[in-house]
Scaffold this active site. Sequence first.
Site, PDB file in Angstrom:
ATOM      1  N   TYR A  18      -6.182  -3.920   0.415  1.00  0.00           N
ATOM      2  CA  TYR A  18      -6.790  -4.444   1.642  1.00  0.00           C
ATOM      3  C   TYR A  18      -8.076  -5.218   1.375  1.00  0.00           C
ATOM      4  CZ  TYR A  18      -3.442  -2.414   4.780  1.00  0.00           C
ATOM      5  OH  TYR A  18      -2.279  -2.154   5.456  1.00  0.00           O
ATOM      6  N   TYR A 145       1.268   1.185  13.644  1.00  0.00           N
ATOM      7  CA  TYR A 145       1.159   1.001  12.197  1.00  0.00           C
ATOM      8  C   TYR A 145       1.793   2.218  11.528  1.00  0.00           C
ATOM      9  CZ  TYR A 145      -0.470   0.689   7.451  1.00  0.00           C
ATOM     10  OH  TYR A 145      -0.494   0.633   6.086  1.00  0.00           O
ATOM     11  N   ASP A 240       5.432  10.274  13.541  1.00  0.00           N
ATOM     12  CA  ASP A 240       4.650   9.915  12.357  1.00  0.00           C
ATOM     13  C   ASP A 240       3.294  10.610  12.475  1.00  0.00           C
ATOM     14  OD1 ASP A 240       3.049   8.835  10.434  1.00  0.00           O
ATOM     15  OD2 ASP A 240       3.522   6.737  10.853  1.00  0.00           O
ATOM     16  N   LYS A 269      -1.384  12.117   3.732  1.00  0.00           N
ATOM     17  CA  LYS A 269      -2.849  12.148   3.860  1.00  0.00           C
ATOM     18  C   LYS A 269      -3.427  13.554   3.677  1.00  0.00           C
ATOM     19  CE  LYS A 269      -3.430   7.875   6.434  1.00  0.00           C
ATOM     20  NZ  LYS A 269      -4.183   6.988   5.583  1.00  0.00           N
TER      21      LYS A 269
HETATM   22  N1  PMP Z   1       1.578   6.208   9.105  1.00  0.00           N
HETATM   23  C1  PMP Z   1       0.359   6.277   9.663  1.00  0.00           C
HETATM   24  C2  PMP Z   1       0.233   6.771  11.066  1.00  0.00           C
HETATM   25  C3  PMP Z   1      -0.772   5.915   8.936  1.00  0.00           C
HETATM   26  O1  PMP Z   1      -1.979   5.972   9.515  1.00  0.00           O
HETATM   27  C4  PMP Z   1      -0.608   5.473   7.598  1.00  0.00           C
HETATM   28  C5  PMP Z   1      -1.795   5.060   6.732  1.00  0.00           C
HETATM   29  N2  PMP Z   1      -2.950   4.748   7.336  1.00  0.00           N
HETATM   30  C6  PMP Z   1       0.678   5.422   7.062  1.00  0.00           C
HETATM   31  C7  PMP Z   1       1.753   5.806   7.836  1.00  0.00           C
HETATM   32  C8  PMP Z   1       0.902   4.951   5.652  1.00  0.00           C
HETATM   33  O2  PMP Z   1       0.419   5.897   4.762  1.00  0.00           O
HETATM   34  P1  PMP Z   1       0.090   5.484   3.238  1.00  0.00           P
HETATM   35  O3  PMP Z   1      -1.129   4.629   3.296  1.00  0.00           O
HETATM   36  O4  PMP Z   1      -0.150   6.781   2.553  1.00  0.00           O
HETATM   37  O5  PMP Z   1       1.278   4.771   2.706  1.00  0.00           O
END
Ligand code: PMP
Length: 431
Positions: A18, A145, A240, A269
Amino acid sequence: MKKNNWFEKDAAYIWHPYSPLKQFSEVIPIVSGHGATLTTANNQTIIDAIASWWTNLHGHAHPYIATKLYEQALKLEHVIFAGFTHEPAATLSERLIEQVALQQHKVFFSDNGSTAVEVAVKMALQYWYNKDIQKRTIIAFEDAYHGDTFGAMSVSARSLFTKPFDTHLFDVKFISRPMGNGRSIDELKHILTQPGVEDIAAFIYEPLVQGTAGMLMYDKEEMNELLQLINERNILLIADEVFTGFYRTGTMLASHQLRIAPDLICLSKGLTGGFMPLGVTLCNARMAEAYEQVDRSKSFFHGHSYTGNPLACTVANASLDLLLMPETQESILRINKQHRIFQTQLDSYAYAKDPRICGTIAAVDFAPDAQKQHYLNAWRDVIYEFFLQRNVLLRPLGATIYIVPPYCITMEQLEKVHNVIFEWFEWNEHS
Ligand code: PMP
């Protein structure tokens, strides 16, 4: 040419995520971390108020997790996970099923949030394939996202992030997020009455909060109504919870605050407390049943070299130990309480728009004008630098300032974070 130190090596060779390859600002070399703080090579101590991209729960270099990791590394670092297994993965799976409840039945391991989403989307689509029912369409929220791999990008909003790839992404039907005005329900009902409704396979959603979109928080009742309508139509639900899991919204999962349980849940995470990459996709018995086949061609053909890595599973178990301790649960409540006071205090600043709280998440928009704010907003870098100069790491999403702290953040540290945000608003109103 030989590089003198590792910062020069970084500048010469590393492509950071990023970040523009032509760096507009220097990357900050970090040499150590302790609790909620990071220490730079210049010996500056910075409060990590975004938990290193929302991953860290218990603090940096936590000795309990580090020790468990070391002990496991001396026993077994990795083993192929197809046809083999190990205790850390089995123990973690049982604990996740217990903690998540919601009638989840099986755990599938992968490497990060995007892969957890890829797995969920593929599992949902293959569910219908295995049943010989043609369903291919997915519904998602506007501004969603879900990650950076192709499937995850496809179910995410078409945006600055996806633009170069838009022609390669599969079509998705987008609806508004539930804001309490009934719009999302109207849009869903419209889709459900159109020809092609029988083609809808799944709905993917970030429950309660859209993180990357700008910490946008939903109306819970409208979200419940939406989930109920979708559930009644035999459409699979994919929650998600990559960001919202592990008490980020105040409960183990954000889905625990909603009435309808998902068929698939994505976690990452906070799963390892911020120590190592790991993702999981949980599914209920209905989903698993479609794969319990003698016909091997209907297996789920997905896996990564490091699937179920024993070190990552070990740190996830250690992080769960800490997460379930009464002290951690008290901190989660205390952070929410402090945020609520912060929220009311923000009301006195003219440029502080829509201060909002969900569990341990606090967000506020900086709105000095009526212009629509976006990710490449000119304010973003100014705000980021302003906080860094005051030894606080806050990484605004456009002009949205948000706090997602590690749960170990002390009362004083969180007060400091709140105070620098007040200072930002004061500074702007008086300059
Ligand atoms: N889903 C959500 C809701 C997220 O916030 C993120 C990352 N910010 C992801 C998927 C993708 O996770 P990663 O960066 O570990 O690939």
